[in-house]
Scaffold this motif. Structure first.
Motif, PDB file in Angstrom:
ATOM      1  N   UNK A  48     -13.924  -0.760  52.642  1.00 29.36           N
ATOM      2  CA  UNK A  48     -15.277  -0.980  52.116  1.00 29.36           C
ATOM      3  C   UNK A  48     -15.296  -0.889  50.595  1.00 29.36           C
ATOM      4  N   UNK A  49     -14.376  -0.143  50.047  1.00 24.32           N
ATOM      5  CA  UNK A  49     -14.219  -0.091  48.597  1.00 24.32           C
ATOM      6  C   UNK A  49     -13.931  -1.497  48.038  1.00 24.32           C
ATOM      7  N   UNK A  50     -13.110  -2.255  48.753  1.00 26.09           N
ATOM      8  CA  UNK A  50     -12.767  -3.615  48.300  1.00 26.09           C
ATOM      9  C   UNK A  50     -13.965  -4.556  48.377  1.00 26.09           C
ATOM     10  N   UNK A  51     -14.985  -4.190  49.160  1.00 26.55           N
ATOM     11  CA  UNK A  51     -16.207  -4.998  49.247  1.00 26.55           C
ATOM     12  C   UNK A  51     -17.236  -4.566  48.192  1.00 26.55           C
ATOM     13  N   UNK A  52     -16.884  -3.580  47.376  1.00 33.13           N
ATOM     14  CA  UNK A  52     -17.821  -3.127  46.345  1.00 33.13           C
ATOM     15  C   UNK A  52     -18.831  -2.112  46.857  1.00 33.13           C
ATOM     16  N   UNK A  53     -18.555  -1.465  47.992  1.00 34.62           N
ATOM     17  CA  UNK A  53     -19.457  -0.416  48.477  1.00 34.62           C
ATOM     18  C   UNK A  53     -19.220   0.880  47.696  1.00 34.62           C
ATOM     19  N   UNK A  54     -20.249   1.724  47.678  1.00 35.04           N
ATOM     20  CA  UNK A  54     -20.160   3.000  46.980  1.00 35.04           C
ATOM     21  C   UNK A  54     -20.003   4.079  48.052  1.00 35.04           C
ATOM     22  N   UNK A  55     -18.812   4.668  48.103  1.00 29.89           N
ATOM     23  CA  UNK A  55     -18.437   5.528  49.226  1.00 29.89           C
ATOM     24  C   UNK A  55     -18.661   6.999  48.897  1.00 29.89           C
ATOM     25  N   UNK A  56     -19.229   7.749  49.838  1.00 29.58           N
ATOM     26  CA  UNK A  56     -19.061   9.202  49.803  1.00 29.58           C
ATOM     27  C   UNK A  56     -18.786   9.653  51.243  1.00 29.58           C
ATOM     28  N   UNK A  57     -18.439  10.917  51.418  1.00 15.94           N
ATOM     29  CA  UNK A  57     -18.045  11.326  52.766  1.00 15.94           C
ATOM     30  C   UNK A  57     -18.390  12.776  53.025  1.00 15.94           C
ATOM     31  N   UNK A  58     -18.464  13.097  54.321  1.00 14.20           N
ATOM     32  CA  UNK A  58     -18.508  14.488  54.723  1.00 14.20           C
ATOM     33  C   UNK A  58     -17.357  14.734  55.688  1.00 14.20           C
ATOM     34  N   UNK A  59     -16.961  15.972  55.790  1.00 18.99           N
ATOM     35  CA  UNK A  59     -15.795  16.326  56.583  1.00 18.99           C
ATOM     36  C   UNK A  59     -15.837  17.839  56.729  1.00 18.99           C
ATOM     37  N   UNK A  60     -15.031  18.396  57.647  1.00 16.59           N
ATOM     38  CA  UNK A  60     -15.015  19.856  57.760  1.00 16.59           C
ATOM     39  C   UNK A  60     -14.809  20.496  56.391  1.00 16.59           C
ATOM     40  N   UNK A  61     -13.854  19.941  55.642  1.00 10.91           N
ATOM     41  CA  UNK A  61     -13.555  20.472  54.308  1.00 10.91           C
ATOM     42  C   UNK A  61     -13.364  19.309  53.351  1.00 10.91           C
ATOM     43  N   UNK A  62     -13.566  19.579  52.087  1.00 13.32           N
ATOM     44  CA  UNK A  62     -13.272  18.572  51.081  1.00 13.32           C
ATOM     45  C   UNK A  62     -11.776  18.287  51.099  1.00 13.32           C
ATOM     46  N   UNK A  63     -11.410  16.995  50.976  1.00 11.15           N
ATOM     47  CA  UNK A  63      -9.997  16.621  51.015  1.00 11.15           C
ATOM     48  C   UNK A  63      -9.514  16.374  49.592  1.00 11.15           C
ATOM     49  N   UNK A  64      -8.592  17.204  49.115  1.00 11.05           N
ATOM     50  CA  UNK A  64      -8.174  17.083  47.721  1.00 11.05           C
ATOM     51  C   UNK A  64      -7.577  15.710  47.383  1.00 11.05           C
ATOM     52  N   UNK A  65      -6.942  15.050  48.383  1.00  7.22           N
ATOM     53  CA  UNK A  65      -6.284  13.768  48.093  1.00  7.22           C
ATOM     54  C   UNK A  65      -7.246  12.585  48.137  1.00  7.22           C
ATOM     55  N   UNK A  66      -8.523  12.832  48.496  1.00  9.68           N
ATOM     56  CA  UNK A  66      -9.491  11.728  48.618  1.00  9.68           C
ATOM     57  C   UNK A  66     -10.301  11.618  47.335  1.00  9.68           C
ATOM     58  N   UNK A  67     -10.345  10.405  46.773  1.00  6.75           N
ATOM     59  CA  UNK A  67     -10.992  10.229  45.468  1.00  6.75           C
ATOM     60  C   UNK A  67     -12.513  10.065  45.583  1.00  6.75           C
ATOM     61  N   UNK A  68     -13.022   9.821  46.788  1.00  8.67           N
ATOM     62  CA  UNK A  68     -14.462   9.588  46.933  1.00  8.67           C
ATOM     63  C   UNK A  68     -15.226  10.909  46.943  1.00  8.67           C
ATOM     64  N   UNK A  69     -16.495  10.902  46.492  1.00  6.37           N
ATOM     65  CA  UNK A  69     -17.244  12.172  46.435  1.00  6.37           C
ATOM     66  C   UNK A  69     -17.488  12.781  47.813  1.00  6.37           C
ATOM     67  N   UNK A  70     -17.337  14.091  47.866  1.00  6.22           N
ATOM     68  CA  UNK A  70     -17.546  14.862  49.099  1.00  6.22           C
ATOM     69  C   UNK A  70     -18.973  15.387  49.125  1.00  6.22           C
ATOM     70  N   UNK A  71     -19.563  15.392  50.314  1.00  6.36           N
ATOM     71  CA  UNK A  71     -20.919  15.896  50.481  1.00  6.36           C
ATOM     72  C   UNK A  71     -20.888  16.830  51.687  1.00  6.36           C
ATOM     73  N   UNK A  72     -21.056  18.135  51.503  1.00  3.06           N
ATOM     74  CA  UNK A  72     -20.839  19.064  52.620  1.00  3.06           C
ATOM     75  C   UNK A  72     -21.885  18.939  53.733  1.00  3.06           C
TER      76      UNK A  72
END
Lengths: 321, 321
Positions: free
Chosen positions: B169-193
């Motif tokens: 979706x990044x290649x389509x120009x979408x603006x990505x953020x994510x939630x997950x059990x924990x923030x993932x240090x290797x992921x460049x997209x913003x984390x939202x708890x």
């Protein structure tokens, strides 16, 4: 001329005009031949002296005959990317400038191309029909789809749409090559000058080129046979780039695996043989159509008409003939 | 035991077994309770002494009851990514190792998620139905879709599938953020708890997380209301992560704009209210299903069973409980 608004001959009318009629009409006075009871040719000659600009869509043919009736015409703006409906030679001879929609639809068209491709490969529309018909419950299993990653994709036409398709499919792990009138120095993907050769080394062809005398029926049976039985074709460009008779034959004889088509040779007519095929996904020439791109198009057309009437540079002037 | 082949209890059976039965059967001797006339529990206790390994799919529940009948069991390999059908606590207590399909489906599932999303946004399945029903010719125009580029996408669960969805979706120009059990240090997209917060700032939610006690019914009416009337939800994870009753209600009351669903709470049953909605695109738990991934799965299962029987390290052992 109504009040001080400049006259613009409206042909079609383009769907963006229908959506933004009020806004357009605050800026220009539109002559609408279809609202008149007199025939088009007579309507044109009646208004010939006052028409310097025209606004049309891909479905209005601007032929030598139309142009002959508009000796004062100096500018045509079309709501489409393709300009195959406009006699560019005659426009050039008469000093009529032409502007199209340029690259404003590229992302939407590229998105639609990828959507159609995933739909065909992964059978989404057909699976949706299967679930909605209640067959999951009765039938259980559903046929497997095909993986997109690693597929060799040949892109035909590496303009802004082709490039946007390539960027997207690259992110899915596809292996891209392309053909185009000329090799593009700024494009990192391998160039293949010959369509037969591109088809032979590809599993998927995505048609993104303009319709010209050179590209008409370029995708014929020989190209489809070179692509092969597992091959998939996506066309979001112009219907007539594909020989539709050959396409129907190859699909019925399973010489290719599936197609995603947004465009057809004789729109809105669609070959009847395709209506029943699950491996054929069709949309009604809709790849450019999002609310956001329609707004962008409205703004571009106004900007170009304003530029023409005030002798400023045009956006997306079509210079090739 | 047949000949020298190690015994494997087969539950389900998984669809990969049906496709590769001959190849599987050359390597292992499979006990097939469904071919026996005796009830499952009795079948299990009859073979209890010889069953050290079992092979199941997501549709076979491996409960405490099943495990109690198999005191010698030490290994379960499932053909699925999700392990919510297996009682992991009881497995741990009994020293039963579990391996799943790991990340081998990630790309296919991510492709399906993107396909469903484009389908809903750009109305591909519905447009295909429109064309195939001959309505283009009669009705002309077709409703506009929505642009994918620039959309704010919240990804729920940033494992290998979530990451593959984000990359695409990044290649389509979408603006990505994510939630997950924990923030993932290797992921460049913003984390939202917080899921509510993620929904409020997103226009699209893509559900990619595991089904656990924490995620069951996590996507409920409050999340859908936070997402809003233009919001789209794609679920390629597990049906029960969404409160399906709330989903139906929000769709019928147009509290959200559309959904793409590959999974359901009570498969193969699908809420009847969804069958008629054009803004609902459904596939029959099929996001993992390509010929290529089925082959990869076959090879992974064989490799894991071989590894278990020869005391070698497992691939994709499930260590969380």
């Amino acid at each position: 001329m109504a009040g001080d608004l400049p006259n613009v001959l409206l042909l079609g009318p383009p769907s963006v005009f229908k959506s933004y009629e009020r806004e357009f009409s605050e800026k220009f006075y539109f002559l609408k031949p279809w609202e008149s009871s007199i025939p088009l040719r007579q309507f044109l000659s009646t208004h010939a002296g006052s028409v310097k600009a025209a606004f049309c869509s891909a479905s209005s043919r601007v032929t030598t005959g139309v142009l002959q009736n508009l000796p004062e015409l100096r500018f045509i703006v079309t709501s489409s990317v393709g300009v195959d409906h406009i006699d560019l030679h005659e426009c050039k001879r008469r000093g009529v400038k032409v502007a199209n929609a340029g690259s404003i639809f590229s992302e939407d068209v590229a998105d639609a191309a990828v959507g159609l491709l995933i739909d065909v490969l992964r059978r989404i529309s057909a699976a949706n029909r299967f679930v909605k018909a209640g067959l999951w419950h009765e039938n259980g299993g559903y046929p497997l789809g095909h993986k997109l990653g690693g597929k060799r994709v040949g892109i035909i036409g590496m303009g802004s749409i082709g490039l946007d398709v390539a960027k997207r499919l690259n992110a899915f792990g596809c292996i891209i090559s392309y053909t185009s009138r000329n090799e593009k120095p700024h494009v990192k993907f391998p160039f293949c000058p010959n369509i037969q050769e591109l088809a032979a080394k590809s599993e998927i062809l995505v048609i993104c080129c303009a319709l010209t005398d050179q590209t008409r029926h370029m995708i014929d049976k020989s190209v489809m046979l070179a692509l092969g039985r597992d091959g998939i074709i996506v066309n979001i460009a112009r219907g007539a780039i594909v020989n539709e008779k050959d396409l129907v034959e190859c699909l019925l004889q399973q010489e290719i695996a599936g197609v995603g088509l947004d465009v057809f040779e004789n729109e809105p007519n669609v070959p009847e043989e395709l209506l029943e095929l699950d491996n054929v996904v069709m949309t009604p020439h809709h790849a450019v159509m999002t609310e956001q791109s329609l707004r962008d198009l409205y703004e571009l057309v106004v900007r170009n008409l304003d530029a023409f009437f005030s002798n400023k540079p045009l956006m997306f002037e079509v210079t090739r003939v």
